[in-house]
Design a protein around this motif. Structure first.
Motif, mmCIF file in Angstrom:
data_model
loop_
_atom_site.group_PDB
_atom_site.id
_atom_site.type_symbol
_atom_site.label_atom_id
_atom_site.label_comp_id
_atom_site.label_asym_id
_atom_site.label_seq_id
_atom_site.Cartn_x
_atom_site.Cartn_y
_atom_site.Cartn_z
ATOM 1 N N GLU A 280 14.430 0.332 34.938
ATOM 2 C CA GLU A 280 13.741 1.472 35.560
ATOM 3 C C GLU A 280 13.645 1.349 37.085
ATOM 4 O OE1 GLU A 280 12.925 4.185 33.958
ATOM 5 O OE2 GLU A 280 13.221 3.464 31.910
ATOM 6 N N LYS A 281 13.334 0.156 37.583
ATOM 7 C CA LYS A 281 13.194 -0.030 39.030
ATOM 8 C C LYS A 281 14.517 0.271 39.737
ATOM 9 C CE LYS A 281 11.862 -3.290 42.593
ATOM 10 N NZ LYS A 281 11.683 -4.681 42.952
ATOM 11 N N ALA A 282 15.625 -0.251 39.199
ATOM 12 C CA ALA A 282 16.946 -0.003 39.790
ATOM 13 C C ALA A 282 17.315 1.476 39.705
ATOM 14 C CB ALA A 282 17.998 -0.856 39.093
ATOM 15 N N MET A 283 16.953 2.115 38.593
ATOM 16 C CA MET A 283 17.235 3.543 38.438
ATOM 17 C C MET A 283 16.476 4.355 39.491
ATOM 18 S SD MET A 283 17.195 3.670 34.277
ATOM 19 C CE MET A 283 16.961 5.435 34.200
ATOM 20 N N ALA B 47 19.254 9.189 37.090
ATOM 21 C CA ALA B 47 18.386 9.631 36.007
ATOM 22 C C ALA B 47 18.819 9.026 34.673
ATOM 23 C CB ALA B 47 18.413 11.159 35.910
ATOM 24 N N ARG B 48 17.861 8.877 33.805
ATOM 25 C CA ARG B 48 18.128 8.384 32.449
ATOM 26 C C ARG B 48 19.194 9.256 31.778
ATOM 27 N NH1 ARG B 48 14.588 5.567 28.539
ATOM 28 N NH2 ARG B 48 15.255 6.176 26.453
ATOM 29 N N SER B 49 19.102 10.562 31.986
ATOM 30 C CA SER B 49 20.067 11.487 31.367
ATOM 31 C C SER B 49 21.496 11.241 31.874
ATOM 32 C CB SER B 49 19.662 12.938 31.618
ATOM 33 O OG SER B 49 19.601 13.203 33.007
ATOM 34 N N VAL C 70 26.486 -0.421 34.798
ATOM 35 C CA VAL C 70 26.516 -0.783 36.217
ATOM 36 C C VAL C 70 26.876 0.433 37.063
ATOM 37 C CG1 VAL C 70 27.621 -2.271 37.943
ATOM 38 C CG2 VAL C 70 27.215 -3.146 35.631
ATOM 39 N N LEU C 71 26.083 0.678 38.112
ATOM 40 C CA LEU C 71 26.428 1.669 39.121
ATOM 41 C C LEU C 71 27.328 0.956 40.123
ATOM 42 C CD1 LEU C 71 26.120 4.481 40.429
ATOM 43 C CD2 LEU C 71 24.086 3.586 41.598
#
Length: 174
Positions: A113-116, A122-124, A145-146
């Protein structure tokens, strides 16, 4: 430039100059290499987008001076990319300075969550990428991985080798 009649000249310029521009880009790509249009780094992506814009400018040139200027810009883009790639390959300090790190967004089926939040993903968005990769259950996911290019990689399978997550921000094992 080619005809006195404006309509014929517009058609001829658009067609001929674009064709010459494409041949020129192919020649530059053959000289510099296929890396020219890769998306390995954020700079590669920028160069690819910029090349398309410059090629369009070559096709829209209203005189030879404008066409040659666009051709010089294209050459400069390829040259800068080549120089940066060579420096990145030889200097870790330079690479760290100019290159973003990939970021871990999900590990072992759990969202980071922190990295997002930090990357504004977004989760979606992640769930859409999971569907694209034919993931049926979160517990199949070893990591998401982004990448430095903005792409999202989904890694799934029985196990994940630590080396695959080397240099990924947030991938340090507790």
């Amino acid at each position: 430039m080619f005809f006195e009649d404006t309509t014929y000249d517009l058609i001829a310029r658009g067609t001929i100059l674009t064709a010459i521009g494409i041949v020129y880009v192919i020649a530059l790509t053959r000289i510099v290499g296929l890396r020219s249009f890769s998306k390995m780094t954020n700079f590669d992506f920028v160069i690819t987008v910029a090349s398309g814009t410059v090629l369009a400018g070559m096709g829209r040139a209203s005189d030879w001076q404008g066409f040659v200027q666009a051709a010089i810009v294209m050459f400069a883009l390829f040259a800068v990319q080549l120089i940066l790639a060579k420096i990145r390959k030889t200097s870790d300090a330079f690479e760290k300075t100019i290159q973003n790190e990939p970021v871990l967004l999900m590990i072992d089926g759990r969202f980071c969550e922190k990295a997002m939040d930090e990357t504004r993903v977004a989760r979606s968005d992640i769930i859409a990428k999971l569907r694209e990769s034919n993931t049926m259950h979160f517990d199949e996911v070893r990591a998401v991985v982004l990448e430095t290019t903005g792409d999202i990689s989904v890694l799934h399978g029985e196990r994940l080798d630590d080396a695959v997550l080397e240099s990924v921000q947030g991938a340090q094992k507790p």
